[in-house]
Scaffold this motif. Structure first.
Motif, PDB file in Angstrom:
ATOM      1  N   ARG A 249       0.862  -1.185   0.000  1.00 48.70           N
ATOM      2  CA  ARG A 249       0.000   0.000   0.000  1.00 48.70           C
ATOM      3  C   ARG A 249       0.891   1.225   0.000  1.00 48.70           C
ATOM      4  NH1 ARG A 249      -3.076  -3.319  -0.789  1.00 48.70           N
ATOM      5  NH2 ARG A 249      -5.175  -3.707   0.037  1.00 48.70           N
ATOM      6  N   LEU A 251       0.710   5.618   0.044  1.00 49.05           N
ATOM      7  CA  LEU A 251      -0.005   6.887   0.072  1.00 49.05           C
ATOM      8  C   LEU A 251       0.912   7.950  -0.523  1.00 49.05           C
ATOM      9  CD1 LEU A 251      -1.589   6.958   3.658  1.00 49.05           C
ATOM     10  CD2 LEU A 251      -2.585   6.099   1.529  1.00 49.05           C
ATOM     11  N   ALA A 291      -0.396  -3.688   3.756  1.00 47.42           N
ATOM     12  CA  ALA A 291      -1.833  -3.475   3.951  1.00 47.42           C
ATOM     13  C   ALA A 291      -2.284  -4.019   5.304  1.00 47.42           C
ATOM     14  CB  ALA A 291      -2.614  -4.150   2.827  1.00 47.42           C
ATOM     15  N   SER A 295      -3.967   1.698   7.370  1.00 45.92           N
ATOM     16  CA  SER A 295      -3.436   2.966   6.873  1.00 45.92           C
ATOM     17  C   SER A 295      -3.473   4.076   7.910  1.00 45.92           C
ATOM     18  CB  SER A 295      -4.204   3.403   5.630  1.00 45.92           C
ATOM     19  OG  SER A 295      -5.554   3.646   5.995  1.00 45.92           O
ATOM     20  N   ALA A 298      -0.081   5.267   8.775  1.00 51.04           N
ATOM     21  CA  ALA A 298       0.519   5.895   7.599  1.00 51.04           C
ATOM     22  C   ALA A 298       0.005   7.319   7.467  1.00 51.04           C
ATOM     23  CB  ALA A 298       0.174   5.080   6.356  1.00 51.04           C
ATOM     24  N   GLU A 299      -1.310   7.475   7.585  1.00 45.97           N
ATOM     25  CA  GLU A 299      -1.881   8.819   7.467  1.00 45.97           C
ATOM     26  C   GLU A 299      -1.364   9.717   8.573  1.00 45.97           C
ATOM     27  OE1 GLU A 299      -6.018   7.953   7.176  1.00 45.97           O
ATOM     28  OE2 GLU A 299      -5.761   7.181   5.133  1.00 45.97           O
ATOM     29  N   ALA A 312      -4.340   7.047  -2.287  1.00 43.35           N
ATOM     30  CA  ALA A 312      -3.981   5.710  -1.827  1.00 43.35           C
ATOM     31  C   ALA A 312      -3.875   4.766  -3.018  1.00 43.35           C
ATOM     32  CB  ALA A 312      -5.023   5.197  -0.852  1.00 43.35           C
TER      33      ALA A 312
END
Lengths: 500, 507
Positions: A249, A251, A291, A295, A298-299, A312
């Protein structure tokens, strides 16, 4: 003379699917090589994981390709917001406080491997972060001084290699202008379907909205990981890298505040990694993670770094076993999809494009030539996979969710070989079609905190010789700093409208 | 730098031929105090020592050991070498030079030979050799070391032609000055550790026991340690490279001219070499004993040489192939003990040098040999042998000769798949499979393909884009520039004689 060596028939038409920076540059390169061939570009459906199209940076190879295609670096600086990356600073990979720097180029060939070995040998174990010796590139990045070498082989800046970063939209516009000058056709219609020839090649791509079909001899898939063309070819199979690489994943934040820096950063976090790419029009921030870790962190990391509104993307790490099937060639993310570290997605696209130019088929594809292309493209992909894997060889932060995921990875035999050789002999085996020079690769491993012990040959060097090499390296770094202006001053001197 | 006072690793080199003394010198000089090097040789055992022509790589080897070039040339009676002139290979009457260097220059990302092939079809080009600095200088018998820049004067490389029977002794003197211990004696028994299978001791006929940590087998074809003691299996390649003997006979130089190149002249059952040294010429016939007997081969070399013979014909026996592994237990094979490829492209000394270089790179610092090091050494050595093997086979297979059973055999034999693929790629597209590791790259393959009349059916489509008139002018100006550059070069003999310190005394 029993044979008549005749030039093969030129392709009449080539269709490039994908109108991002990869597709357009591909069309430019093909049109320049084949001025009598009709080269057409059509868009492909948006793909968030088409990193080679979305991220505005590559590696030093791209500078050479640009030169060859007549795309001047000064144009990129003046019209596409380009700036220079001399080094990447790795943070937190070997320990929480770890920092390491690596750049590009073979450095001073006189210093060679003996010097790398020595560099490690003189570092006492507890002071690994306190690198006494700087390379010219690291010294320049630290002092914020640089201007591109002017071609004088005696300049202290002559051996410095670098990558560019740029504003993707402005770069793409610059390419579009060049494509139009060259007479490249553009059909602003998405592809809807394909027509096959009797032998299973693609004969034409049918456009959306009943806009007709475009026939061609050769089709180039620059559509990103969706592989718009390749997914319609029997025989295009994917070699999964899911066991070799942890992140699936990504971003990508909206561009942040402008940052004028000669270094980019790669920071390891408990949930993945954060790549911060400097840019005159705004910093690009990319966070990659597995994943399975979700997330939210991550955010949080991106927001913590001041970023907003992330795109994303999900990736299925892997490469096409044969990226040239029938009369279709996949370039970039269409050929190999993987976590976007340091501009390598675009770098791979450009090296594949260069390979295609080297082995450019005629109107009819010769199977042997296609096989040679696939042989070399496969070497490119597998050594790139190993280069990516290098980042995870020795994470120094036990107990984090990311480290736990990384511990499940399996290493390829070639990767095991290189890491073992690095660790025990300070030696980097040569890999055909590797993404970086052996010296760049070992510098990166050292920057990641993966130490090497000196080779027997390095150990045999006299203390006097080692002192002299150290002195040479320090002098070279000092001379580079003395020879270069502050980078911002240089930029102002070349920009048509001096910056604010 | 010392190794912290640890006991040096004792390296035993068995065999005092070219490979043995090269290995002993390389290890001793490159690894310093970490090693103690002992070489065991016997004056009763002759050395093969016919490899009289070398490759440019040898220069970096002798340089890195700190050997002075003039000194080395004087002691080995060396001359300069720009390439090899192959005669009668593609067909009787053919001649082409495989230079150290390339043909023309790449243009718009396309190799020169594509443009040349197209121009030649139009009658706009001379032979490919017109566009190579190395070839032009060689045929003009001129020499000067290449310039260290990017001009035409830098567009070639050079090696040496020397007396290999002098090279070993020269290295011996040098090695002993660097601390290598020489022991005279014949090995009568090799003792191994019953548990590990490692070689521990060499028992000599004079009663001496030589113990060591690491054994470098340079015992020649007998492969006393690698083959006999630790049982490395032999992979036979004689079905592809049937030559298994050579009859060597030096002669006096018949003329004042010293050619800066070696000749390889195809013969009914093999080929013969002609290598000009400072005061004599080396000759030999490499042949397949299944196609010609020793006596006839000796007669043929006697009949072929130009000058007065300086010795009786001497017969050497060998076989093409290599050990499946060259690093087994604590034994490393270097030179003939590890494998053999006939000297058609002067690769013998290179193969020894290559193995020594990899041994030094992978040297077990603490004396403990990891399996990974053996595997890596074997991977590299195999890669080098296999790629050279294919290139050598090409010289035999790319022929229309049907004048003898030998040439019928090599012309019609089935070649390795790896080579068949390269030949087909060339025939269909004029392209060379690209490798950046190993010995022979695209320019060498192009030289042999074109020199032996294997022309591609199709070439790069883009060569039809530029204007043929412009291309013809560019070719002609390149040839002119090369001719002008060569005209400024001194005669090879004159250059050699311009500095007395590289000349051996007149014999």
């Amino acid at each position: 003379m029993n044979h008549a060596a005749q030039p093969r028939e030129l392709p009449h038409a080539i269709l490039v699917v994908g109108d991002g920076q990869v597709g357009i540059l591909t069309a430019i390169a093909l049109r320049q090589a084949l001025p009598t061939t009709t080269v057409t570009v059509i868009p492909s459906p948006a793909d968030h994981a088409a990193f080679a199209d979305r991220i505005g940076t590559a590696m030093p190879f791209t500078n050479r390709l640009h030169d060859r295609l007549g795309i001047s670096e000064m144009d990129l600086v003046q019209r596409a917001g380009a700036s220079h990356r001399l080094v990447t600073r790795y943070r937190g990979w070997a320990s929480e406080t770890h920092e390491g720097i690596s750049g590009y180029g073979s450095g001073n060939p006189a210093l060679g491997n003996a010097f790398t070995g020595h560099f490690e040998a003189v570092r006492s174990p507890g002071r690994a972060a306190e690198a006494r010796i700087l390379t010219p590139a690291a010294a320049l990045a630290a002092t914020g001084r640089f201007c591109p070498p002017d071609g004088d082989p005696n300049s202290p800046l002559a051996t410095i290699d670098y990558a560019l970063r740029w504003n993707v939209e402005a770069y793409r516009n610059l390419l579009i202008a060049k494509a139009m000058q060259l007479g490249i056709q553009y059909a602003p219609k998405l592809p809807a379907d394909v027509q096959y020839s009797a032998r299973g090649d693609i004969a034409a791509v049918i456009l959306d909205d009943h806009a007709g079909a475009i026939a061609a001899d050769l089709f180039i898939d620059c559509s990103g990981p969706m592989r718009w063309l390749m997914s319609r070819m029997a025989g295009a199979t994917l070699d999964s890298w899911r066991e070799n690489l942890p992140c699936d994943r990504v971003l990508i934040a909206a561009p942040g505040e402008p940052v004028l820096a000669l270094e980019d950063r790669m920071t390891l976090t408990p949930h993945g990694w954060l790549n911060e790419i400097g840019g005159r029009d705004g910093v690009q921030r990319i966070f990659a993670f597995p994943a399975s870790l979700g997330s939210a962190d991550a955010e949080a990391h991106l927001i913590g770094a001041g970023a907003s509104a992330a795109i994303a993307a999900a990736i299925h790490p892997g490469a096409l076993v044969r990226p040239f099937v029938g009369n279709v060639v996949a370039l970039g993310d269409a050929a190999a999809s993987f976590e976007p570290i340091g501009g390598t997605n675009l770098d791979l696209a450009h090296r594949q494009l260069s390979l295609l130019l080297e082995l450019l088929p005629g109107r009819n594809v010769e199977p042997r030539e296609r096989e040679e292309y696939n042989r070399r493209a496969e070497l490119m992909a597998s050594s790139l996979r190993d280069w990516l894997t290098s980042h995870y060889a020795a994470l120094g932060m036990p107990g984090t969710p990311f480290t736990a995921r990384v511990s499940q990875l399996t290493y390829s035999p070639s990767f095991n070989l290189l890491i073992d050789m690095h660790r025990r002999h300070g030696r980097m085996p040569f890999f055909e079609e590797a993404p970086v020079l052996p010296s760049e690769w070992s510098a990166m491993l050292l920057a990641l905190g993966i130490s090497s012990s000196p080779s027997a040959h390095a150990l045999a060097q006299s203390a006097e010789r080692n002192r002299s090499l150290t002195q040479q390296a320090e002098n070279a770094a000092r001379a580079a700093v003395d020879a270069a202006p502050p980078y911002g001053e240089w930029l102002e001197s070349v920009l048509p409208q001096p910056g604010v | 730098m010392s190794n912290g006072g640890a006991k040096p690793i004792h390296v035993i080199v068995l065999g005092g031929g070219t490979a043995g003394w090269m290995a002993a010198t390389g290890v001793a000089v490159m690894l310093g105090e970490q090693v103690r090097v002992t070489l065991v040789e016997s004056e009763d055992i002759g050395i093969v020592g016919v490899g009289e022509a070398t490759l440019p790589h040898l220069r970096s080897f002798v340089e890195s050991l700190g050997i002075n070039e003039s000194d080395f040339m004087r002691e080995t009676h060396a001359t300069y070498k720009l390439g090899i002139d192959f005669r009668d290979f593609g067909k009787i009457g053919d001649s082409y030079i495989h230079p150290f260097g390339s043909f023309g220059e790449e243009l718009a990302g396309i190799s020169f030979h594509h443009y040349w092939l197209a121009a030649q079809q139009r009658g706009d080009a001379g032979p490919i050799s017109d566009y190579s600095m190395g070839v032009a200088a060689a045929v003009a018998n001129r020499f000067r070391p290449p310039a260290n820049d990017h001009t035409l004067g830098s567009a070639y490389g050079y090696a040496y032609q020397f007396d290999a029977t002098l090279f070993g002794p020269y290295m011996r003197t040098f090695a002993i000055s660097k601390g290598v211990e020489r022991i005279e004696g014949k090995v009568i028994e090799v003792q191994k550790d019953t548990e590990t299978g490692n070689v521990t001791t060499l028992l000599l006929d004079n009663g001496q026991c030589i113990n060591g940590d690491l054994f470098v087998d340079c015992s020649g074809f007998r492969s006393m340690l690698l083959g006999e003691a630790v049982g490395a299996e032999w992979e036979d390649w004689s079905h592809w490279l049937p030559c298994d003997r050579a009859v060597a006979m030096p002669c006096a130089a018949a003329s004042e001219i010293i050619e800066p190149y070696t000749r390889a002249i195809a013969m009914p059952a093999g080929w013969r070499w002609r290598i000009p040294l400072q005061h004599r010429v080396g000759n030999g016939y490499v042949y397949a004993s299944s196609f010609i007997d020793d006596e006839k081969a000796a007669d043929a070399i006697v009949a072929a040489v130009e000058g007065t013979s300086l010795a009786d014909p001497r017969i050497l026996k060998f076989r093409a192939g290599r050990r499946k592994n060259s690093f087994v237990k604590n034994v490393i094979g270097v030179g003939l003990a590890s494998g053999f490829l006939e000297p058609l492209e002067s690769t013998s000394i290179y193969l020894a040098q290559m193995a020594i270089t990899y041994l030094i790179e992978l040297f077990p610092k603490d004396g403990k040999i990891e399996n990974a090091d053996r595997a890596e050494f074997n991977r590299l050595v195999d890669m080098e042998y296999d790629r050279i093997r294919d290139f050598l086979i090409l010289h035999y297979h790319a022929t229309t000769r049907d004048d003898s059973p030998f040439w019928d055999h090599v012309r019609t034999m089935q070649v390795p798949d790896s080579l068949a693929g390269k030949i087909e790629l060339w025939k269909r597209t004029g392209r060379i499979a690209k490798y950046s590791e190993g010995l022979f790259y695209d320019a060498s393959w192009i030289a042999v393909f074109l020199g032996q009349n294997i022309l591609p059916n199709g070439i790069d489509p883009r060569v039809s884009v530029p204007d043929p008139g412009g291309m013809a002018r560019a070719l002609s100006s390149l040839k002119h520039a090369i001719d002008m550059e060569v005209a400024t070069m001194p005669d090879h003999r004159a250059y050699l004689h311009s500095r007395s310190e590289r000349l051996a005394p007149q014999l």
